[in-house]
Scaffold this active site. Structure first.
Site, mmCIF file in Angstrom:
data_model
loop_
_atom_site.group_PDB
_atom_site.id
_atom_site.type_symbol
_atom_site.label_atom_id
_atom_site.label_comp_id
_atom_site.label_asym_id
_atom_site.label_seq_id
_atom_site.Cartn_x
_atom_site.Cartn_y
_atom_site.Cartn_z
ATOM 1 N N GLY A 1 0.840 -1.188 0.000
ATOM 2 C CA GLY A 1 0.000 0.000 0.000
ATOM 3 C C GLY A 1 0.876 1.239 0.000
ATOM 4 O O GLY A 1 0.642 2.176 -0.728
ATOM 5 N N PHE A 2 1.905 1.211 0.856
ATOM 6 C CA PHE A 2 2.890 2.302 0.940
ATOM 7 C C PHE A 2 2.240 3.634 1.245
ATOM 8 O O PHE A 2 2.776 4.689 0.895
ATOM 9 C CB PHE A 2 3.720 2.377 -0.349
ATOM 10 C CG PHE A 2 4.289 1.043 -0.750
ATOM 11 C CD1 PHE A 2 5.242 0.427 0.046
ATOM 12 C CD2 PHE A 2 3.850 0.381 -1.883
ATOM 13 C CE1 PHE A 2 5.743 -0.816 -0.290
ATOM 14 C CE2 PHE A 2 4.355 -0.867 -2.224
ATOM 15 C CZ PHE A 2 5.301 -1.460 -1.426
ATOM 16 N N GLY B 1 1.999 -6.331 4.660
ATOM 17 C CA GLY B 1 3.094 -6.983 3.954
ATOM 18 C C GLY B 1 4.409 -6.804 4.690
ATOM 19 O O GLY B 1 5.456 -7.269 4.239
ATOM 20 N N ASN C 1 11.849 -8.843 15.228
ATOM 21 C CA ASN C 1 12.178 -10.000 14.388
ATOM 22 C C ASN C 1 13.253 -9.566 13.396
ATOM 23 O O ASN C 1 12.995 -8.796 12.471
ATOM 24 C CB ASN C 1 10.918 -10.487 13.655
ATOM 25 C CG ASN C 1 11.205 -11.666 12.729
ATOM 26 O OD1 ASN C 1 12.329 -12.169 12.668
ATOM 27 N ND2 ASN C 1 10.189 -12.096 12.006
ATOM 28 N N THR D 1 12.336 -10.073 9.414
ATOM 29 C CA THR D 1 11.392 -9.171 8.744
ATOM 30 C C THR D 1 11.844 -7.716 8.880
ATOM 31 O O THR D 1 11.534 -6.890 8.024
ATOM 32 C CB THR D 1 9.953 -9.342 9.285
ATOM 33 O OG1 THR D 1 9.970 -9.302 10.708
ATOM 34 C CG2 THR D 1 9.352 -10.656 8.811
ATOM 35 N N GLN E 1 12.292 -5.232 5.759
ATOM 36 C CA GLN E 1 11.661 -3.918 5.608
ATOM 37 C C GLN E 1 12.669 -2.884 5.112
ATOM 38 O O GLN E 1 12.357 -2.050 4.270
ATOM 39 C CB GLN E 1 11.080 -3.448 6.947
ATOM 40 C CG GLN E 1 9.697 -3.982 7.224
ATOM 41 C CD GLN E 1 8.730 -3.583 6.147
ATOM 42 O OE1 GLN E 1 8.391 -2.430 5.988
ATOM 43 N NE2 GLN E 1 8.306 -4.537 5.347
ATOM 44 N N GLY F 1 8.990 1.980 15.212
ATOM 45 C CA GLY F 1 8.653 1.359 13.922
ATOM 46 C C GLY F 1 9.780 1.476 12.911
ATOM 47 O O GLY F 1 10.739 2.211 13.120
ATOM 48 N N GLY G 1 8.920 0.781 9.163
ATOM 49 C CA GLY G 1 8.400 0.600 7.808
ATOM 50 C C GLY G 1 8.888 1.662 6.839
ATOM 51 O O GLY G 1 8.977 1.424 5.635
ATOM 52 N N GLU G 2 9.173 2.842 7.337
ATOM 53 C CA GLU G 2 9.463 3.950 6.434
ATOM 54 C C GLU G 2 10.892 4.469 6.468
ATOM 55 O O GLU G 2 11.392 4.988 5.472
ATOM 56 C CB GLU G 2 8.470 5.093 6.714
ATOM 57 C CG GLU G 2 7.082 4.701 6.246
ATOM 58 C CD GLU G 2 5.963 5.551 6.798
ATOM 59 O OE1 GLU G 2 5.588 6.512 6.137
ATOM 60 O OE2 GLU G 2 5.455 5.239 7.887
HETATM 61 MO MO1 MOS Z 1 2.677 5.189 5.392
HETATM 62 S S1 MOS Z 1 3.059 6.545 3.883
HETATM 63 O O1 MOS Z 1 2.049 6.123 6.612
HETATM 64 O O2 MOS Z 1 1.727 3.938 4.814
#
Ligand code: MOS
Length: 711
Positions: A242-243, A470, A603, A606, A610, A674, A676-677
């Protein structure tokens, strides 16, 4: 006690995904399902004069055609980030005005997808054309507003400290001013946007849709369709990426649910790749001016950062490039501001590290330019100017290990062996260059809940509405439960992405792991209390003896008082080697090292994955990704995954990922921020900095394509 946390655990959902048994939204089989195909505008500005759908209606199997003339009933939502939010703010089919090319102007309903698509292309639309504005260089920029962003980021855009005047600069000070640009990018997840809506007697609705925020979508749909929240059931166990583009509902979804209600039949709408370029968000292009002044020791005297981005005519989204600058380097004089212009384009939105990503492109490129101007090593320049506090928030950073990222990275990469001058490393006829850049992303979390059940068969079951976009959340939650209960990861079953389950917050802003893991840990502790035992094995024995099915407990976790005393931020440093063929303008990345400080790693497998995914996405941004608009009709000239260039396997070297730092226990009980970004921030400038080292040529516009190379 740390037996499972921090080890490398393979994805719980891996087998289901690679064998195809993971069911994505559009794959659900519903009896009596109808198919909708979007009709989209072929002009970028004007008005619909007439719609002739006679040919389309003659096709057998076409059930209905919806346009602004017979638009279904939709209520206005509060449209803020707390209770509900839609992109775009204008409700679908609410007027016959065209604001951008590709705008949804109707929906054809038929028995099959193919029939609906055929009929959609037979509909003749007569437009009153006006000249659209799609060129960002001719746009009218004004002081940027955050729109409803404000409630989320809690700040004004404009920020100033000190009273800097360039005239005050010492003669020996080094001044650097440059303008950096990024291009329009598409989120382009593997799974396109898609939705199935199934009403139950107009009283409640079940929605199968990939969403990054199950309960957020639930609240928003409840508002749009006049239902109690409980009457909206969102099912979203798997997302193919989704990003950020799946963080809030887009018009196709709203239209699908509205039409399904009116028809009294379940309906599916799948958005094509081409339709996604206008209707499901993108990262706005940016233009950023950076001015740095440093004394001869390399201490920053002033930092100015001004950014421009674009939004649509129908909604406000500001790409917040300057928000990261006050967190990055210490300076007595800081000046930040942004401008925004409207264009006849679809509404931009969130894309992996919105703001931080383009912001650091400019700042980390400028820091490299400054380092060369000062003849100081870029790693040293960053270490010298590190800030202990977040300058805008006025709070000290908690568990910050940026310096370790730089030091560990430099050692591991062999940075001290870097050739002192550009154009001095060759391999055959190719030029070799080394570059680096800093990386950062804020640590945030929200109130999150989860249920844990211990079952007589010796397994534990974790349940939450929070979902896995994901990133590896299924596995991360299993790791937490295994650790807290003293059982194996295999004994834990994780169920996610259903709005009937406890509210697990959202997969956005790198918050899912940070928010959910404390709730799961707490629920595990609670369930042992409920069972009156200290270990899960005792609980399993007690269940078997009593014949009872399960013990269960639900727990929530939310940011505590410490959130007001500290600034939370993850940190990193990227080091890379590029190999440049100057004749072809071809850049290949030959080495990559990312060192990240994200607090506790839950983990290792993963987590590293990421960061690797982020680096790959950053390489795409640096060298390939670009969505240009046709100046004649405002349409993106890219329209699928073949015309939108991004990296393939052969473009990517081995990416080494190292984690440093310590658990950030002021942040949450596990100390996990986090990630993810953060991995994408700093990637593009590290590459441009390496290209400068290789060639002596400075690139300030992304992407750095062979064409760009030749100019
Ligand atoms: Mo992120 S751009 O907050 O899915």
């Amino acid at each position: 006690m740390n037996q499972v946390i921090g080890t490398s655990v393979s994805r719980k959902d891996g087998r289901a995904k690679v064998t195809g048994s993971a069911t994505y939204a559009a794959e659900h089989i519903i009896p009596g399902l109808l198919h909708g195909y979007l009709i989209t505008s072929t002009i970028a500005k004007g008005k619909i004069q007439a719609i002739d759908s006679r040919k389309a209606q003659k096709i057998t199997g076409v059930k209905a055609i919806f346009t602004s003339q017979n638009s279904p009933k939709i209520f206005k939502p509060a449209n803020d980030y707390v209770s509900s939010k839609i992109y775009e703010a204008r409700l679908p089919l609410s007027d016959d005005i065209i604001y951008y090319a590709g705008q949804i102007i109707g929906l054809v309903i038929a028995d099959t997808f193919e029939l609906a698509r055929e009929a959609a292309h037979l509909i003749e639309i007569e437009y009153l054309r006006e000249t659209p504005l799609v060129d960002d260089q001719r746009a009218n920029y004004q002081e940027a507003i955050l729109g409803s962003w404000l409630s989320m980021v809690g700040q004004e855009i404009k920020f100033q400290t000190g009273q800097w005047d360039l005239a005050n600069a010492e003669i020996t000070d080094t001044k650097l001013q440059a303008t950096y640009r990024t291009s329009t990018q598409l989120n382009a997840p593997m799974e396109p946007h898609a939705i199935i809506a199934q009403w139950h007697n107009e009283e409640s609705v079940t929605v199968y849709e990939p969403t990054q925020w199950v309960t957020g979508f639930q609240r928003t749909y409840a508002q749009l369709f006049g239902l109690a929240t409980e009457k909206v059931h969102i099912i979203s166990p798997y997302l193919g990426g989704g990003f950020g583009s799946k963080a809030f509902p887009w018009p196709h979804s709203i239209l699908c649910i509205a039409v399904a209600r009116q028809l009294g039949q379940p309906l599916k709408v799948v958005v094509s790749r081409r339709q996604m370029t206008a209707n499901t968000g993108h990262r706005s292009q940016t233009e950023q001016m950076i001015r740095l002044v440093a004394n001869k020791e390399g201490m920053l005297q002033s930092v100015e950062h001004e950014a421009k981005s674009c939004t649509s005519v129908v909604d406000v989204f500001t790409e917040l490039c300057t928000a990261v600058t006050s967190a990055m380097y210490a300076t007595p004089n800081l000046s930040l501001n942004q401008q925004l212009a409207t264009l006849n384009i679809g509404t931009p939105g969130f894309m992996r590290a919105p703001g931080e990503n383009p912001g650091l492109w400019a700042l980390e490129s400028a820091m490299d330019e400054l380092a060369w101007a000062l003849q100081i090593d870029p790693v040293v320049l960053r270490l010298k100017n590190e800030t202990k506090k977040h300058q805008r928030k006025g709070l000290p950073f908690s568990a910050k290990h940026f310096a370790d990222c730089l030091d560990v990275g430099a050692k591991r990469f062999g940075w001290s062996n870097r050739a002192a001058q550009p154009r001095s490393q060759r391999q055959g006829d190719k030029l070799i260059g080394w570059g680096m850049a800093g990386s950062t992303y804020p640590g945030s979390r929200g109130k999150s809940s989860a249920k844990v059940r211990l079952l007589a068969d010796g397994t534990a079951h974790v349940l939450t509405s929070g979902n896995d976009m994901g990133t590896g959340s299924y596995t991360v939650l299993a790791v937490i439960a295994a650790e807290a209960l003293g059982i194996s990861v295999e004994q834990v079953r994780v169920e996610m992405g259903d709005s009937l389950l406890p509210d697990g917050w959202r997969a956005g802003g790198s918050q899912m792991t940070a928010s959910l893991t404390p709730a799961v840990q707490l629920a595990c502790q609670e369930v042992l209390k409920v069972a009156g035992v200290t270990t899960a094995n005792e609980a399993f024995t007690a269940l078997r003896q009593s014949g009872q099915a399960a013990f269960e407990a639900t727990a929530s976790s939310a940011p505590g008082a410490k959130a007001k005393e500290w600034a939370f931020q993850s940190w990193g440093a990227h080091f890379c080697e590029v190999c440049v063929d100057e004749e072809l303008g071809r850049v290949r990345i030959s080495r990559w090292l990312a060192v990240m400080d994200i607090g506790q790693v839950i983990n290792a497998k993963t987590a590293a994955s990421q960061v690797r995914g982020s680096v790959i996405m950053g390489i795409g941004q640096a060298l390939m990704e670009e969505s240009c608009l046709d100046p004649n009709n405002g349409y993106p000239v890219v329209y699928d995954l073949a015309t939108y260039h991004y990296p393939a396997h052969a473009d990517i070297p081995r990416i080494e990922v190292i984690f440093v730092g310590e658990p950030d226990l002021n942040f949450n009980p596990l100390g996990a921020r986090g990630l993810g970004e953060i991995g994408i921030t700093g990637v593009a400038p590290a590459i441009a900095n390496a290209i400068y080292h290789a060639t002596g040529k400075r690139f300030r516009n992304l992407p750095i394509t062979p064409a760009e190379f030749m100019t």
